[in-house]
Design an enzyme around this catalytic site. Structure first.
Site, PDB file in Angstrom:
ATOM      1  N   ASP A 288       0.802  -1.131   0.204  1.00  0.00           N
ATOM      2  CA  ASP A 288       0.002  -0.024   0.039  1.00  0.00           C
ATOM      3  C   ASP A 288       0.896   1.193   0.065  1.00  0.00           C
ATOM      4  O   ASP A 288       2.014   1.117   0.023  1.00  0.00           O
ATOM      5  CB  ASP A 288      -1.100  -0.064   1.102  1.00  0.00           C
ATOM      6  CG  ASP A 288      -2.206   0.873   0.839  1.00  0.00           C
ATOM      7  OD1 ASP A 288      -2.162   1.569  -0.044  1.00  0.00           O
ATOM      8  OD2 ASP A 288      -3.092   0.751   1.626  1.00  0.00           O
TER       9      ASP A 288
HETATM   10  C1  BGC Z   1      -5.168   3.078   0.037  1.00  0.00           C
HETATM   11  C2  BGC Z   1      -5.058   2.101  -0.995  1.00  0.00           C
HETATM   12  C3  BGC Z   1      -5.000   2.624  -2.276  1.00  0.00           C
HETATM   13  C4  BGC Z   1      -3.911   3.411  -2.402  1.00  0.00           C
HETATM   14  C5  BGC Z   1      -3.634   3.862  -3.726  1.00  0.00           C
HETATM   15  C6  BGC Z   1      -3.762   4.065  -0.150  1.00  0.00           C
HETATM   16  O1  BGC Z   1      -3.943   4.899   0.850  1.00  0.00           O
HETATM   17  O2  BGC Z   1      -4.911   2.434   1.674  1.00  0.00           O
HETATM   18  O3  BGC Z   1      -6.355   1.551  -0.628  1.00  0.00           O
HETATM   19  O4  BGC Z   1      -5.421   1.552  -3.215  1.00  0.00           O
HETATM   20  O5  BGC Z   1      -3.636   4.472  -1.399  1.00  0.00           O
HETATM   21  O6  BGC Z   1      -4.174   5.067  -4.051  1.00  0.00           O
END
Ligand code: BGC
Length: 764
Positions: A288
């Protein structure tokens, strides 16, 4: 991958010219040969470059944004880009990669296409409330068609984190509290995105997230620690991720949180032992957002150490933080990671690109004409309207106040009534907020001249302006009225008095749920409640149309408001869909995918709990020395699976084909359901089981099947479920997946509380 077996596959790997032409109809050996050939030419820096995922920063989903993207592409330091949209921009970036980098390796382009791309469907929790797997698959299919026409080939979805704590804002992004329902939805979404051909130009690679247990954050506080027994993980929290993997999800995203002392992004047991070795996952794992860097704050070491840990744990791609890019070479030189670790990761990323057909045609997903034809196509909008209508849950309807007559004057009042930008709901990063109709606009468009709609905002979203600012980020502003509250309400009451009926549009703004949007008080904000009280005092019939990304505590509202329709956030067509339901063109059929508590202090609250050694006696809400609270009963306000209809469904007697199920046999559980009301409607018939005696304790109820049926007034249908040993299996103390002989209860009903039951035995 395409299945047609065709002529011999021709690969032309034009080494030297750097052009890689590959027929998409490949056997895996062809892919292996191709990637062997390519990796044979790659320097270690180029291999590490493939592990680097950067953000274009076009849409904000984290606090750090990548820099020097262009130079990095040209020097082979980027494997993927996310949060970049539209064909011209994506084509330009891809051209840099395939025309200017040494090995001309195409880039993979990702985005959070969570509940639609430009045509926005209800938030995932709302979609889950449809219990309609075909519909959910279709919404993912449409999202894939639109996004892939606009240059994208990878989506960070489905999010399948089970959550039983409505304080957690991200409960809105998943399918709620239940293992079985979430698993079925996970499969449907992966099938919808990926179709049966990942290399087709209208499919996206799915990314199941957040692996794992992100939704079990302590106290519902985002990013917080999770500490959970293996037994609970395997039985309750891991199955939806596994279902997505079994459905073929091409990638997996790590969770931010700490799991039993080892954060997911560095958790070898999770990424390698479970995901790869037990489940046979053969795609790639991406972290993530900056999750590798966050391992420093988790307390696992410096950037070099945590990057090595993460790679060795089984992570392949590093999102935004560039720990891999900046430290892995050093770690290799110092013997802290092996070349084989880097090769493994690089190969899996290249394989994904190969499966997407990017080596064959890096511009496969870039076609302006297709984008123009596909995006916001009227059939997509029609599906969005249908999905929204089916996601709404009718929580209360005293005296059949709903449906309303298409006549007279309706006063639409509340801070959610005229805000188009809030209708798409959280995690709709590509929605056109400016052009999304508000509830007022959508209702007017749907109803035309038939109903006169008068409007007033009635109150601020929140009394505290600083809180309101935190709750309306990313362009989802709701205007503030800084006049004294009494003055605003008095004006709203004047508007209400002109009407035959009041529709109060209250609840959360879209950014009051979602990432980093946890709440300790999960009621309708007090300033809105005060407005509601005054509206009720007018004596006009009041319908509460609730906007929310989570279960709310509606105890007061349930007692005082005659009709409550929970609309979640319905997406682009929310306004029209609410009109469809309020005025009876659509009969509500949504059922709650998460329990609504009476009080926040009951959380985590879920139907599938254990019995404890001191359960309450039937019909009691308090007994001393029993498992309960002094002040509030254990009951939910609205149970899991609950939702009303304008018609009535009557259940006949529950029948079992046998009371003894043999291990290899099957048992039919059936019930006749009749529409005994006056409207055609849909009902979700739900089947639960309870294992009465086990080697480990088992929940008091577990969903094991459901059917959504459609009946016209007077029509009946026998709903038949086949139950086999497989449905009775669980993970025992040794984590073996077993069904234990003994006595069970099967329950069938309209929600998890209102059921009939019968007993049966599983025989050895
Ligand atoms: C989130 C994810 C997301 C990623 C990319 C993160 O802050 O937890 O769910 O896919 O950002 O945008």
């Amino acid at each position: 991958m395409r299945t047609q077996t065709s002529l011999l596959i021709l690969i032309a790997v034009m080494i030297g010219t750097g052009t890689h032409l590959v027929n998409a109809q490949q056997r895996d050996t062809s892919m292996d040969n191709f990637i062997d050939g390519l990796m044979g030419q790659m320097t270690i820096d180029e291999k590490i470059g493939q592990l680097n995922l950067v953000t274009a920063g076009e849409v904000t989903t984290g606090s750090i944004v990548s820099t020097d993207v262009e130079t990095k592409i040209k020097t082979g330091k980027i494997g993927g880009i996310f949060s970049m949209t539209s064909v011209p921009r994506i084509r330009a970036a891809q051209e840099l990669a395939v025309n200017h980098s040494r090995l001309k390796i195409p880039i993979i382009f990702g985005l959070d296409v969570i509940h639609g791309y430009k045509t926005i469907f209800p938030i995932p929790l709302g979609l889950a409330a449809t219990w309609d797997m075909d519909l959910i698959r279709e919404t993912a299919r449409i999202a894939a068609k639109e996004a892939s026409a606009d240059g994208l080939n990878w989506t960070f979805s489905p999010m399948v984190d089970i959550s039983r704590d409505a304080r957690w804002g991200r409960i809105s992004e998943g399918s709620g509290e239940d293992t079985y329902l979430s698993s079925r939805i996970a499969e449907a979404m992966v099938h919808g995105y990926q179709g049966n051909d990942l290399s087709a130009d209208n499919t996206l690679m799915a990314c199941v997230k957040h692996f794992a247990l992100y939704g079990a954050a302590e106290a519902g506080r985002d990013y917080n620690t999770t500490d959970m027994s293996l037994h609970r993980m395997y039985n309750e929290y891991l199955p939806p991720y596994k279902a997505a993997i079994d459905a073929g999800a091409g990638s997996v995203m790590t969770a931010f949180n700490d799991i039993n002392g080892v954060p997911a992004t560095a958790n070898k047991w999770l990424m390698t032992d479970v995901l790869r070795n037990e489940w046979g996952f053969d795609g790639f794992v991406v972290t993530d957002y900056t999750a590798v860097n966050e391992l420093i704050d988790h307390g696992l070491g410096n950037l070099q150490e945590v990057s090595a840990l993460s790679l060795k744990a089984g992570v392949e791609m590093d999102m935004v933080g560039e720990g891999f890019l900046t430290t892995l070479k050093k770690s290799l030189d110092e013997g802290k990671v092996g070349e084989a670790d880097i090769d493994r990761a690089c190969r899996l990323v290249l394989e994904a690109k190969y499966k997407l057909g990017l080596f064959e045609d890096p511009f496969r997903y870039c076609d302006e004409a297709r984008a123009a034809q596909t995006i916001l196509h009227p059939t997509h909008l029609a599906k969005a309207r249908e999905a929204a209508g089916k996601s709404f849950v009718l929580l209360k309807n005293d005296g059949q106040l709903l449906p309303l007559k298409k006549a007279g004057t309706v006063a639409l009042i509340g801070p959610l009534a005229n805000t188009g930008s809030n209708m798409p709901g959280t995690w709709s990063v590509s929605a056109d907020l400016e052009n999304t109709p508000s509830l007022l606009e959508g209702m007017r468009a749907a109803l035309g001249e038939q109903v006169n709609i008068v409007y007033h905002q009635g109150s601020n979203l929140l009394a505290d302006s600083a809180y309101q600012e935190r709750a309306t980020l990313f362009g989802r502003t709701i205007p503030r009225d800084e006049r004294p509250e009494a003055e605003i309400i008095a004006e709203a009451l004047e508007v209400a008095k002109q009407a035959d009926v009041v529709v109060a549009a209250l609840g959360e703004s879209s950014e009051m749920s979602g990432e980093a949007s946890s709440r300790t008080d999960i009621g309708i904000p007090a300033v809105q409640q005060r407005l509601l009280i005054e509206l009720l005092k007018t004596g006009k019939p009041v319908v509460l149309v609730l906007f929310t990304g989570r279960p709310l505590t509606l105890t007061w509202e349930n007692e005082h408001v005659p009709a409550i329709l929970n609309a979640w956030f319905g997406g682009t067509e929310t306004g029209k869909a609410v009109a469809d339901v309020l005025f009876g063109d659509v009969n509500p059929s949504g059922k709650l995918p998460a329990t609504f508590p009476q009080h926040v202090g009951q959380l985590p609250l879920y139907y599938s709990h254990k019995n404890t050694g001191r359960p309450l006696a039937d019909g009691q809400w308090f007994q001393k020395f029993r498992s309960n609270y002094l002040d509030v009963s254990n009951d939910p306000l609205y149970p899991f699976g609950y939702g009303l209809s304008y018609t009535t469904f009557t259940y006949g007697e529950l029948m079992l084909s046998t009371d003894t199920l043999q291990r290899s046999g099957k048992m039919q559980v059936s019930v006749e359901v009749s529409n005994t009301g006056e409207y055609a409607g849909e009902e979700v018939v739900q089947l639960y089981i309870r294992d009465l005696v086990g080697s480990v304790t088992r929940p008091v109820k577990e969903l094991k099947g459901f059917r959504k049926i459609q009946l016209v007034p007077g029509q009946s249908q026998r709903v038949v479920f086949d139950l086999t040993e497989e449905d009775l299996k669980f993970y025992n103390a040794d984590l073996e997946h077993v069904a234990e002989a003994g006595e069970f209860i099967v329950f069938v009903g309209t929600n998890s509380r209102d059921v009939q039951e019968k007993r049966f035995f599983l025989k050895d």
